[in-house]
Design an enzyme around this catalytic site. Structure first.
Site, short mmCIF file in Angstrom:
data_model
loop_
_atom_site.label_atom_id
_atom_site.label_comp_id
_atom_site.label_asym_id
_atom_site.label_seq_id
_atom_site.Cartn_x
_atom_site.Cartn_y
_atom_site.Cartn_z
N ARG A 224 0.85 -1.19 0.00
CA ARG A 224 0.00 0.00 0.00
C ARG A 224 0.89 1.24 0.00
NH1 ARG A 224 -3.46 -2.79 -1.52
NH2 ARG A 224 -5.43 -3.32 -0.53
N HIS A 272 -1.02 -0.06 -9.65
CA HIS A 272 -1.72 -0.97 -8.74
C HIS A 272 -2.27 -2.20 -9.50
CE1 HIS A 272 -4.03 -1.18 -4.68
NE2 HIS A 272 -3.86 -2.40 -5.18
#
Ligand code: NDP
Ligand code: OXD
Length: 309
Positions: A224, A272
């Site tokens: 993250r 991502h």
């Protein structure tokens, strides 16, 4: 009874198709809708707008559409008495292991330097590196980290993992908890982050962490953006403490135009995508949890609210 999909940034259609393929009669609602909320039992969510879950009085399970649950736990209005589950999936694990092997090989085969040489029009063969000189360290040895570690080890890299709780099985060297973090970092040339984002791990990729790695180390963050102190990374790269970073996740996604990461010569970016959930692969476990819910059985892949993952 119904399930609802709350995923404003994702296309719900592949999810509907995958779920309906297994249960054509399933009543699926797509948020935002104006159907009654009382009969929704399960919410399948990704980046839900904060507060919306508390509007479902009959909710008995909240499932993440991915492995991570930080998007749920960061909601101050999350109904904390409703069981929370996440996805565990062979495809997710395989794709992440592949992405990380590719990333490690990118540095091992010096593609970063050859790309730079090409941009300068230079023919610049370099002596090959040896795998023993690039020990890999994986922070987070859960479903993703453990398999990535095995695949890197099978490819000949020296791999160690860092996790929170002791474990006795497996063939990867493990370092446990804050007490062994320093030793783990000192032996690591390529640092991979696969931690969940929790109060304990937020900003963990910071100046202190980078300073404890050997000079010239490399960073791969596939966990993250909240794990990374962005300024500390840029300083570490500019000062040569780190020599490169591959980043798949960011504090703000999409990464804003003009962000310094876009143009930094030592940073490689992917949007991502290191491991994307495939609805057809995970639909069976969503429906299995619905069945278990209805039969009062323990749910698959529960999340501990205390641990935050
Ligand atoms: P798991 O919950 O299976 O594993 C988490 C690991 O992190 C465990 O080994 C755990 O230790 C360790 N850990 C947690 N907190 C700490 C801590 N404070 N100190 C040391 N170790 C800690 O997670 P997954 O492998 O399923 O996923 C990891 C993360 O990857 C997700 O939370 C998500 O954020 C990210 N992700 C990113 C994707 C992408 O496309 N970029 C795709 C999927 C996930 P222990 O084993 O002792 O409990
Ligand atoms: C996940 C992700 O958590 O895709 O599954 O990031």
């Amino acid at each position: 009874m119904a399930i609802t999909l709350i995923c404003p940034d994702k296309d719900p259609n592949p999810w509907i198709k995958a779920l309906k393929a297994l249960d054509p009669d399933l009543d699926i609602r797509i948020w935002p809708d104006d159907t009654p909320r009382e009969d929704v039992e399960l919410a399948l969510t990704w980046a839900h707008p904060k507060g919306v879950l508390k509007a479902y009085p009959g909710l008995r399970c909240i499932s993440s559409m991915g492995a991570g649950v930080d998007h749920l736990l960061s909601d101050p209005d999350l109904p904390r008495d409703v069981p929370l589950v996440r996805l565990k999936d062979k495809e997710l694990v395989k794709d992440m292991a592949e992405f990380l092997l590719l990333s490690v090989l990118f540095y091992f085969r010096q593609f970063d330097l050859y790309q730079q040489a090409q941009s300068e029009g230079k023919w610049m063969p370099m002596p090959p590196l040896e795998k023993k000189d690039l020990p890999v360290g994986i922070m987070g040895m859960g479903q993703l980290g453990a398999t990535a570690a095995d695949s890197l080890k099978t490819s000949g890299f020296s791999v160690a993992g860092w996790k929170r709780t002791p474990a006795s099985d497996g063939t990867i060297d493990l370092y446990i908890g804050d007490g062994q973090l320093q030793a783990f970092l000192a032996r690591t040339r390529i640092l991979i982050c696969l931690l969940p984002l929790t109060d304990q791990t937020r900003d963990i990729l910071n100046r202190d962490c980078f300073d404890r790695l050997p000079k010239g180390a490399l960073l791969i963050n596939a966990a993250r953006g909240g794990h990374l102190n962005e300024k500390d990374l840029i300083d570490a790269l500019d000062q040569g403490q780190l020599s490169g970073a591959i980043l798949d996740v960011f504090k703000t996604e999409p990464l804003p135009a003009g962000h310094p990461f876009w143009s930094h010569p030592k940073i490689r970016i992917t949007p991502h995508v290191s491991s994307q959930t495939k609805p057809s692969s995970v639909a069976p476990q969503v429906l299995e949890n619905l069945r278990r819910l209805r039969q009062g059985l323990p749910l698959l892949n529960p999340v501990s609210l205390d641990n935050g993952y």
